[in-house]
Every structure is written in structure tokens, then in C-alpha cells.
Design a protein around this motif. Structure first.
Motif, short mmCIF file in Angstrom:
data_model
loop_
_atom_site.label_atom_id
_atom_site.label_comp_id
_atom_site.label_asym_id
_atom_site.label_seq_id
_atom_site.Cartn_x
_atom_site.Cartn_y
_atom_site.Cartn_z
N TYR A 115 0.84 -1.20 0.00
CA TYR A 115 0.00 0.00 0.00
C TYR A 115 0.88 1.25 0.00
CZ TYR A 115 -4.01 -2.94 1.29
OH TYR A 115 -5.00 -3.89 1.31
N PHE A 116 0.43 2.26 -0.73
CA PHE A 116 1.08 3.57 -0.71
C PHE A 116 0.29 4.46 0.25
CE2 PHE A 116 1.36 7.98 -2.19
CZ PHE A 116 2.73 8.17 -2.17
N SER A 118 0.12 8.34 2.27
CA SER A 118 0.59 9.73 2.30
C SER A 118 -0.23 10.51 3.33
CB SER A 118 0.44 10.37 0.92
OG SER A 118 0.94 11.70 0.94
N SER A 157 5.30 10.50 2.81
CA SER A 157 4.74 9.40 2.02
C SER A 157 5.61 8.17 2.19
CB SER A 157 4.67 9.77 0.53
OG SER A 157 3.86 10.92 0.34
N SER A 159 5.60 3.56 1.22
CA SER A 159 4.92 2.33 0.79
C SER A 159 5.30 1.24 1.77
CB SER A 159 5.30 1.95 -0.64
OG SER A 159 6.69 1.67 -0.74
N THR A 194 -3.49 3.91 -1.02
CA THR A 194 -3.81 3.23 -2.29
C THR A 194 -3.17 1.85 -2.30
OG1 THR A 194 -3.84 5.38 -3.43
CG2 THR A 194 -3.72 3.40 -4.80
N ILE A 196 -1.40 -0.84 -4.23
CA ILE A 196 -0.67 -0.83 -5.50
C ILE A 196 -0.26 -2.21 -5.97
CG2 ILE A 196 0.13 1.55 -5.23
CD1 ILE A 196 2.78 0.51 -4.24
#
Length: 199
Positions: A115-116, A118, A157, A159, A194, A196
């Protein structure tokens, strides 16, 4: 939808089999010829093969389908935060997949994967604060904001890998002013996540 299509095809094949058995019985009982029965068996075998191919295709499509997680939430007003208090975002911009829970202020991963994440934070003047990014009790990132004279906005941010039903949330960390204000007016205090890649 996929399950409905499977059921529809299975019902279609069952209907064909019932028709074949009915017609075959009539043919035998009325002295029908073997050629008609052979053609019926041949057609039924062909349809069963086609059904099997369609079922395999649906299974492959199901394997290719990936869940979608796209979260973008924010604060709608200025919020005073005590030390280690969780940020309770209250405005949804995007929550595709429904992974973010506004009652708990956290995202719960619906599937394992990468997952990303931020986070952005804006503080009023003469305030400073760390916002910690917490994954199931472990700090995995931090946003540092603060300025003596100006409203200051910062972001971070990253991941990271989530297992199924791992949780992530944002809370006030140290060092911070006790009662720091996440200020709405010069920028947005946001949380974005998000999916990914699915394991």
C-alpha cells in the motif's frame, strides 16, 4: 455477477440433459431410430465441453480481478490534538473499497499487499507537532510540522506491506505542543492510501 453467470450456465446444461432424457425416452418408446439419439448425445457432449471452457474462462477472470482500495480523506475543520490522540478525519473525498472507517479513524487492509500511504499536516503559527503514522501500534513514519511565525504544512509518504486486516492510523506524537492545532485554512490535513500490489 460471476456467480450468477455460473448458475445460469449450469441450469442451461441441466435443462439440456432433461430434454435429452425426455426425447430419448420418447424415441425409444415409439420406435425412433438410433440416428436421432446419436445426434442428441453428440450435441449434448459438445455443449458440456463448451460449458467447461466457459467455466475455466470465468475462473481465470476471477483470479485476475483485484480488489480496489483508494482512500483520500481530510479534516473539515481545525482540530486541537492532545499528545497521542488519534486524528479523526471526518470528510470523505474518496473511499473506494470502504477500507477507511470514520468511526475508528483507521484504515483496515481488506487484502494482503503493498500500500502507498501519504499524510499531510498543517499547523497554526507558533505550534509544532509530530504526526505519527501507526501500523497496529508500531510507528512506521512521521510528519513534522511547525513554525514560529507562519502556518506550516508538511507531508510524508511511504509504501509498506500490509497483511489482511492490518490497521493504520495517524496520531499526535512526540515532540509536540500539548494542544497543537491541525489548522484548516491555509491547507488541508489529509490521509491518502492506495493499494498498489496484491500478494
Amino acid at each position: 455477477m460471476v456467480a450468477y453467470q455460473k448458475n445460469l450456465m449450469n441450469m442451461f446444461v441441466i435443462l439440456l440433459m432433461v430434454s435429452y432424457l425426455t426425447f430419448g425416452y420418447v424415441s425409444l418408446s415409439t420406435g425412433g431410430n438410433d440416428c436421432m439419439q446419436y445426434r442428441m448425445i453428440e450435441k449434448l457432449t459438445y455443449l458440456e465441453n463448451e460449458n467447461s471452457k466457459l467455466m475455466d474462462r470465468i475462473s481465470r477472470l476471477e483470479q485476475q480481478m483485484q480488489p480496489v482500495v483508494s482512500v483520500y480523506v481530510r479534516l473539515s475543520k481545525t482540530v486541537n490534538l492532545k499528545l497521542h490522540e488519534r486524528v479523526m478525519y471526518d470528510m470523505e473525498i474518496t473511499n473506494i473499497g470502504g477500507a477507511f472507517n470514520f468511526k475508528t479513524g483507521q484504515l483496515t487492509a481488506p487484502v494482503s499487499g503493498i500500500y502507498f500511504i501519504s499524510v499531510s499536516a498543517c499547523l497554526s503559527h507558533a505550534q509544532y507537532s509530530n504526526l505519527d503514522i501507526i501500523k497496529d501500534g508500531l510507528k512506521i513514519g512521521v510528519v513534522r510540522s511547525g513554525d514560529v511565525e507562519w502556518v506550516d504544512c508538511s507531508s510524508a509518504s511511504l509504501s509498506t506491506h500490509f497483511n489482511y486486516e492490518d490497521n493504520i492510523w495517524i496520531e499526535s506524537g512526540t515532540p509536540s505542543n500539548d494542544g497543537s492545532k491541525l489548522y484548516e485554512g491555509r491547507g488541508w490535513n489529509t490521509f491518502t492510501a492506495t493499494l498498489i500490489h496484491v500478494d
